[in-house]
Write a protein that holds these residues in place. Structure first.
Motif, PDB file in Angstrom:
ATOM      1  N   SER A   1      -7.535   0.093  16.962  1.00  0.00           N
ATOM      2  CA  SER A   1      -5.796   0.675  17.444  1.00  0.00           C
ATOM      3  C   SER A   1      -5.823  -0.548  16.230  1.00  0.00           C
ATOM      4  N   TRP A   2      -6.623  -1.479  16.032  1.00  0.00           N
ATOM      5  CA  TRP A   2      -5.544  -2.680  15.015  1.00  0.00           C
ATOM      6  C   TRP A   2      -5.269  -2.095  13.679  1.00  0.00           C
ATOM      7  N   THR A   3      -3.952  -2.387  13.577  1.00  0.00           N
ATOM      8  CA  THR A   3      -3.350  -2.423  11.569  1.00  0.00           C
ATOM      9  C   THR A   3      -2.391  -3.209  11.573  1.00  0.00           C
ATOM     10  N   HIS A   4      -2.576  -3.521   9.922  1.00  0.00           N
ATOM     11  CA  HIS A   4      -1.381  -4.158   9.729  1.00  0.00           C
ATOM     12  C   HIS A   4      -0.561  -4.111   8.217  1.00  0.00           C
ATOM     13  N   PRO A   5       0.575  -4.260   7.980  1.00  0.00           N
ATOM     14  CA  PRO A   5       1.167  -3.476   7.153  1.00  0.00           C
ATOM     15  C   PRO A   5       1.704  -3.724   6.325  1.00  0.00           C
ATOM     16  N   TYR A   6       1.407  -3.568   4.500  1.00  0.00           N
ATOM     17  CA  TYR A   6       1.714  -4.205   3.552  1.00  0.00           C
ATOM     18  C   TYR A   6       2.871  -3.702   2.793  1.00  0.00           C
ATOM     19  N   ILE A   7       4.481  -3.992   2.983  1.00  0.00           N
ATOM     20  CA  ILE A   7       4.824  -3.643   1.647  1.00  0.00           C
ATOM     21  C   ILE A   7       4.980  -3.961   0.372  1.00  0.00           C
ATOM     22  N   TYR A   8       4.881  -2.565  -1.229  1.00  0.00           N
ATOM     23  CA  TYR A   8       4.896  -3.537  -1.660  1.00  0.00           C
ATOM     24  C   TYR A   8       6.399  -2.588  -2.672  1.00  0.00           C
ATOM     25  N   ASP A   9       7.617  -3.372  -3.890  1.00  0.00           N
ATOM     26  CA  ASP A   9       8.014  -2.761  -4.777  1.00  0.00           C
ATOM     27  C   ASP A   9       7.803  -2.326  -5.561  1.00  0.00           C
ATOM     28  N   VAL A  10       7.593  -0.614  -5.965  1.00  0.00           N
ATOM     29  CA  VAL A  10       6.624  -0.486  -6.759  1.00  0.00           C
ATOM     30  C   VAL A  10       7.492   0.873  -7.967  1.00  0.00           C
ATOM     31  N   THR A  11       9.182   0.230  -7.457  1.00  0.00           N
ATOM     32  CA  THR A  11      10.811   0.542  -8.526  1.00  0.00           C
ATOM     33  C   THR A  11       9.710   0.909  -9.230  1.00  0.00           C
ATOM     34  N   ASP A  12       9.526   0.313 -10.819  1.00  0.00           N
ATOM     35  CA  ASP A  12       8.842  -0.068 -11.936  1.00  0.00           C
ATOM     36  C   ASP A  12       8.216   0.983 -12.466  1.00  0.00           C
ATOM     37  N   TYR A  13       7.662   1.643 -11.345  1.00  0.00           N
ATOM     38  CA  TYR A  13       6.718   3.089 -11.625  1.00  0.00           C
ATOM     39  C   TYR A  13       7.114   4.215 -11.223  1.00  0.00           C
ATOM     40  N   ALA A  14       8.215   4.445 -11.785  1.00  0.00           N
ATOM     41  CA  ALA A  14       8.982   5.604 -10.784  1.00  0.00           C
ATOM     42  C   ALA A  14       8.035   6.552 -12.081  1.00  0.00           C
ATOM     43  N   THR A  15       8.037   5.665 -12.755  1.00  0.00           N
ATOM     44  CA  THR A  15       8.212   7.650 -14.452  1.00  0.00           C
ATOM     45  C   THR A  15       7.063   7.703 -14.237  1.00  0.00           C
ATOM     46  N   MET A  16       5.974   7.119 -13.446  1.00  0.00           N
ATOM     47  CA  MET A  16       4.584   7.653 -13.299  1.00  0.00           C
ATOM     48  C   MET A  16       3.938   8.010 -11.893  1.00  0.00           C
ATOM     49  N   LEU A  17       5.411   8.209 -11.321  1.00  0.00           N
ATOM     50  CA  LEU A  17       5.016   8.500  -9.650  1.00  0.00           C
ATOM     51  C   LEU A  17       5.659  10.265  -9.590  1.00  0.00           C
ATOM     52  N   LYS A  18       5.409  10.892 -10.526  1.00  0.00           N
ATOM     53  CA  LYS A  18       5.484  12.186 -10.256  1.00  0.00           C
ATOM     54  C   LYS A  18       4.159  13.315 -10.908  1.00  0.00           C
ATOM     55  N   ASP A  19       4.571  13.788  -9.818  1.00  0.00           N
ATOM     56  CA  ASP A  19       3.416  15.463 -11.049  1.00  0.00           C
ATOM     57  C   ASP A  19       2.305  15.049  -9.950  1.00  0.00           C
TER      58      ASP A  19
END
Length: 512
Positions: A103-121
């Motif tokens: 049940s153990w988890t740990h979150p990691y948050i990354y800002d990936v706004t610069d890759y918006a044009t690649m996060l399509k389709d």
């Protein structure tokens, strides 16, 4: 090993002010690995080319059968190193109270706004796990926040994306050669984004600097060295998790360095980019290598004066901030300069839900893309909505001018309350044979020292009675060990004790 999953992102004209990747690490089967391994989160896009492979060869007719597949380019979005899982492994009966179970988890948050044009389709999301014992599991989510971005990305261009061994400076430069790019005619600003980690017995534990060269000249230098592994939110761990390393800590995400190269490029012309390392000598029997992902990111629009509230560190009950919480004294936040001009002034407003506003004027000199942690003055928590404990922080007035992009100015965090104690109590601890490494300090809500003690007898029990006025206080117990990379190894650490050390060793310590 690579775990690839094809997904389909929205293909619309919607713009996003921010895109976050939430990478949640968990234990695999049968348990979390006992070792620190590299994990990379990458996205892959088809580039129009085809890869081919031989399926069969008919030697009688000289006929060859081929298979074809789309070639995919991968871009690294974020990197982390897994924790030493042995100390809290549920498969170890003596450690069943500590917590590395299914049940153990740990979150990691990354800002990936610069890759918006690649996060399509159609996109392949790859999780690369560099380990070979047991496993971890991963859950990757993307959070799209609609709105106009503070900067409009033109292109993301790969400079380096590989692992490079270091035999000597010339050997490294033969691998990590200068790369040429054409700068678009409409580019108004640009940065080089660098993810770098050192590995091998010398590469891991030696501090070094890297340099970004533009057209041969050094425009950015950075010591890549994480010296805060001993304040890891995943603690305690097994192994040598507290030791500083070359830009990584077991269980922590890897920092990203951002170098502003805007003054050194010319729209419409070519530019040469290169990354160098310090020149150093590999010791006999040692090794060093560096995982480097570097990208040239160009923009066609940005604000001159824009400041972002990047993080609320305390008060915050989220897992990445466990070491610094809970608090009832001075809040800690991180601001980032997302404008084109150097940031020299900003106003920070902060409050709790139900309470009144407090203000702080920050001054400094923060270049574009750079962040700074700010400790805010103590404030009155009176009026707190205890049913919904929330802290708010908002930054504005960059360089004493109206913020040109207000959507990234404000954050909020949920938090836990600190414990309440009687006004008279005592501190008790058992020192080891190195009491000169220790001190403790009690501070009031304004950060003023109420009690400081740094002289203790060796291998003795100390009881120190405190009588405090009603109020808010912070207690810090410190350990500094010169022989163990200067990190805090506490009052009991296995490296300093038999069978790893004997009384004749300079790093030997008894248990406190």
């Amino acid at each position: 090993s690579n775990d690839d999953n094809w997904v389909v992102f929205p293909n619309t004209n919607t713009t996003y002010q921010k895109i976050l990747m939430r990478f949640t690490l968990g234990c695999g089967t049968p348990a979390c690995s006992h070792w620190d391994y590299t994990v990379n989160a990458e996205l892959g896009k088809k580039n129009g080319a085809l890869d081919s492979a031989i399926v069969a060869i008919d030697t009688l007719t000289n006929d060859t059968t081929w298979s074809y597949s789309d070639h995919v380019n991968f871009t690294e979005l974020g990197r982390l190193i897994t924790p030493y899982g042995n100390y809290m492994d549920f498969n170890w009966p003596q450690n069943q109270a500590h917590g590395f179970d299914s049940s153990w988890t740990h979150p990691y948050i990354y800002d990936v706004t610069d890759y918006a044009t690649m996060l399509k389709d159609s996109v392949v999301i790859r999780v690369h796990y560099d380990g070979w014992t047991d496993a971890f599991r991963a859950n990757v989510e993307f959070i799209f926040i609609e709105g106009q971005p503070t900067r409009t990305v033109e292109h993301v261009k790969e400079i380096y994306h590989s692992y490079y061994g270091y035999g000597n400076s010339a050997d490294f430069e033969n691998q990590v050669t200068a790369r040429a790019f054409t700068v678009g005619p409409n580019v108004t600003s640009a940065k080089v984004s660098v993810i770098i980690t050192g590995h091998g017995n010398q590469g891991e534990f030696d501090p070094h600097s890297f340099f970004v060269r533009v057209n041969g000249g050094i425009v950015y230098s950075q010591l890549f060295w994480k010296d805060d592994c001993d304040v890891n939110p995943i603690a305690p761990q097994g192994g040598t998790w507290i030791f500083p390393r070359a830009n990584w800590c077991p269980g922590d995400k890897v920092p990203v360095y951002e170098a502003d190269v805007t003054p050194h490029i010319t729209p419409g012309q070519s530019v040469s980019l290169d990354i160098d390392l310090d020149d150093f000598v590999i010791q006999n029997g040692a090794s060093a290598g560096y995982g480097i992902s570097a990208y040239l990111i160009t923009y066609t629009s940005q604000k001159d004066n824009d400041v972002m509230m990047d993080e609320i560190i305390a008060p915050n009950s989220a897992k990445p901030y466990l070491h610094w919480n809970p608090i009832c004294t001075q809040p800690k936040v991180k601001i980032k300069n997302t404008g084109k001009q150097n940031l020299t002034y900003a106003q920070i407003k902060y409050w709790v839900k139900g309470g009144t506003y407090w203000y702080y004027e920050w001054t400094g000199n923060l270049p574009p893309f750079q962040s700074e942690q700010v400790t805010l003055p103590a404030f009155d928590w009176f009026g707190l909505d205890t049913a919904d404990r929330r802290f708010y922080a908002e930054v504005s007035w960059p360089n004493q001018k109206p913020d040109e992009y207000a959507f990234n100015n404000k954050l909020e965090s949920a938090f836990n309350m600190t414990p309440k104690l009687d006004s008279v109590f005592y501190i008790q601890f058992q020192s080891n044979n190195r009491p000169e490494e220790n001190n403790y300090v009690v501070r009031n809500e304004n950060g003023d020292t109420i009690k400081f003690r740094s002289t203790f007898n060796a291998s003795a029990t100390l009881r120190d009675t405190l009588r405090l006025q009603p109020g808010s206080y912070a207690f810090d117990f410190n350990d500094f060990d010169v022989s163990n990379f200067g990190c805090g190894d506490g009052l009991k650490f296995f490296v300093n004790q038999p069978p790893n050390a004997s009384s004749g060793d300079p790093w030997y310590e008894t248990s406190g």
